[in-house]
Scaffold this active site. Sequence first.
Site, PDB file in Angstrom:
ATOM      1  N   TYR A 143       0.907  -1.148  -0.001  1.00  0.00           N
ATOM      2  CA  TYR A 143      -0.060   0.060   0.057  1.00  0.00           C
ATOM      3  C   TYR A 143       0.758   1.335   0.177  1.00  0.00           C
ATOM      4  O   TYR A 143       0.746   2.271  -1.070  1.00  0.00           O
ATOM      5  CB  TYR A 143      -0.798  -0.072   1.019  1.00  0.00           C
ATOM      6  CG  TYR A 143      -1.943   1.028   1.454  1.00  0.00           C
ATOM      7  CD1 TYR A 143      -3.169   1.192   0.563  1.00  0.00           C
ATOM      8  CD2 TYR A 143      -1.488   2.246   2.171  1.00  0.00           C
ATOM      9  CE1 TYR A 143      -3.870   2.103   0.712  1.00  0.00           C
ATOM     10  CE2 TYR A 143      -2.554   3.034   2.482  1.00  0.00           C
ATOM     11  CZ  TYR A 143      -3.655   3.261   1.428  1.00  0.00           C
ATOM     12  OH  TYR A 143      -4.579   4.363   1.885  1.00  0.00           O
ATOM     13  N   ASP A 144       1.752   1.494   1.043  1.00  0.00           N
ATOM     14  CA  ASP A 144       2.769   2.584   1.062  1.00  0.00           C
ATOM     15  C   ASP A 144       3.665   2.843  -0.090  1.00  0.00           C
ATOM     16  O   ASP A 144       3.469   3.812  -0.790  1.00  0.00           O
ATOM     17  CB  ASP A 144       3.580   2.347   2.288  1.00  0.00           C
ATOM     18  CG  ASP A 144       3.013   2.138   3.541  1.00  0.00           C
ATOM     19  OD1 ASP A 144       1.747   1.949   3.567  1.00  0.00           O
ATOM     20  OD2 ASP A 144       3.591   2.104   4.631  1.00  0.00           O
ATOM     21  N   GLY A 205      -1.599   0.752  23.096  1.00  0.00           N
ATOM     22  CA  GLY A 205      -2.556   1.758  22.664  1.00  0.00           C
ATOM     23  C   GLY A 205      -1.891   3.203  22.795  1.00  0.00           C
ATOM     24  O   GLY A 205      -2.537   4.118  22.827  1.00  0.00           O
ATOM     25  N   GLN A 207       0.368   4.487  20.529  1.00  0.00           N
ATOM     26  CA  GLN A 207       0.539   5.020  19.264  1.00  0.00           C
ATOM     27  C   GLN A 207      -0.606   6.004  18.802  1.00  0.00           C
ATOM     28  O   GLN A 207      -1.786   5.900  19.501  1.00  0.00           O
ATOM     29  CB  GLN A 207       0.559   4.024  18.131  1.00  0.00           C
ATOM     30  CG  GLN A 207      -0.629   3.335  17.871  1.00  0.00           C
ATOM     31  CD  GLN A 207      -1.065   1.946  18.696  1.00  0.00           C
ATOM     32  OE1 GLN A 207      -0.755   1.998  19.749  1.00  0.00           O
ATOM     33  NE2 GLN A 207      -1.768   0.834  18.278  1.00  0.00           N
ATOM     34  N   ARG A 209      -2.831   8.556  16.308  1.00  0.00           N
ATOM     35  CA  ARG A 209      -3.565   9.000  15.005  1.00  0.00           C
ATOM     36  C   ARG A 209      -3.960  10.300  15.159  1.00  0.00           C
ATOM     37  O   ARG A 209      -4.862  10.546  16.241  1.00  0.00           O
ATOM     38  CB  ARG A 209      -4.348   7.624  14.534  1.00  0.00           C
ATOM     39  CG  ARG A 209      -3.741   6.355  14.092  1.00  0.00           C
ATOM     40  CD  ARG A 209      -2.839   6.570  12.752  1.00  0.00           C
ATOM     41  NE  ARG A 209      -2.257   5.323  12.733  1.00  0.00           N
ATOM     42  CZ  ARG A 209      -1.138   4.651  13.106  1.00  0.00           C
ATOM     43  NH1 ARG A 209      -0.371   5.175  14.244  1.00  0.00           N
ATOM     44  NH2 ARG A 209      -0.866   3.641  12.761  1.00  0.00           N
ATOM     45  N   PRO A 270       2.850   2.505  12.442  1.00  0.00           N
ATOM     46  CA  PRO A 270       3.213   3.836  12.664  1.00  0.00           C
ATOM     47  C   PRO A 270       3.217   4.233  14.092  1.00  0.00           C
ATOM     48  O   PRO A 270       2.007   4.005  14.660  1.00  0.00           O
ATOM     49  CB  PRO A 270       2.593   4.675  11.681  1.00  0.00           C
ATOM     50  CG  PRO A 270       2.412   3.759  10.603  1.00  0.00           C
ATOM     51  CD  PRO A 270       2.006   2.633  11.206  1.00  0.00           C
TER      52      PRO A 270
END
Length: 312
Positions: A143-144, A205, A207, A209, A270
């Site tokens: 994907y990336d 948890g 990380q 976004r 990430p």
Amino acid sequence: MRILVTGGAGFIGSHLIDRLMAQGQEVVCLDNFYTGTKRNILKWMDNPYFELIRHDITEPIRLEVDQIYHLACPASPIHYQYNPVKTIKTNVIGTMHMLGLAKRVKARFFLASTSEVYGDPDVHPQTEEYRGSVNCIGIRSCYDEGKRVAETLSFDYHRQNGVDIRVVRIFNTYGPRMLENDGRVVSNFIVQALRNEPLTVYGDGSQTRSFCYVSDLVEGFIRLMNSDHIGPMNLGNPGEYTILELAQKIQNMINPGAEIIFKPLPEDDPKQRQPDITRAKTWLGWEPTIPLDQGLELTVKDFRDRIEGNKQ
Ligand code: NAD
Ligand code: UDP
């Protein structure tokens, strides 16, 4: 204007189509229904200004259009990792076909790229100048790297063939119509809380976004498409949350009794992600307007209607 939306039966694509149809445009929706569904575009099926084409963009197609919003590509890690070679083909061969189409009919071409081009970033927040830190052999690379090549193709068709391009890098976006089995974090937590199942936090948890509500994103799309800037441009909501904070927020909102459990962190996940949206603010006067709590309420209502509707 006749506007092609690839991936138009998907989550973001169908919201974009709603906006374009409301503006009175003629819309051609192209989709192979891998993660999209006819239900998302059902309300336009009988409209003479709407056309639906079942097609896989890894095969060429000839159409006559003025603008192309190119969104076709599975976006959830679960779906794009199910058949990674197909994901690369969609991003590379599929994008090449759509750029070839844009070149032939002189259509303006808009690429839905992603914050994933920054990989696991060591610059925070991420500006468009940052070149990223992507593992080219990892499980996310179909994907990336696929999207990175899609950006390269867009800029090369622009330089070599004069194709008029627009490139956006979308940060995590959520809202009504995400699939119940989408696998991304917002829909997972909402569906789990509604079904009284444990909320599955991957890793500890910590990380982060940044979550953008879909109507804000679509507004940014339309502004960039109709501006003179080619991008790349970050579009996202700079409000940054840890995944544990998100789980607790959704738990409190839907089902305070729901359990939160911890599962292994997927490879190459990430650690942090937040868009620097200075460019979008300066060039387009764009910034998100829907705070996370309000966007979540709207999304929860949609899932509740679907899940409780299915039970009847
Ligand atoms: P989605 O999975 O709901 O939509 C993708 C659509 O593309 C689906 O309707 C699917 O059936 C279709 N599709 C996939 N492969 C195809 C192919 N080979 N031929 C034709 N159609 C195909 O995902 P979404 O969240 O709506 O994402 C739309 C676009 O935005 C994608 O390009 C994605 O990479 C990008 N994006 C989304 C996010 C996000 O947070 N939602 C973030 C970054 C980038
Ligand atoms: N995540 C999680 N529980 C889930 C689904 C995802 O903790 O049920 C985590 C995931 O590991 C990642 C974050 O939430 O750290 C966002 O995941 P998502 O798949 O939504 O998007 P992406 O990783 O592509 O940003």
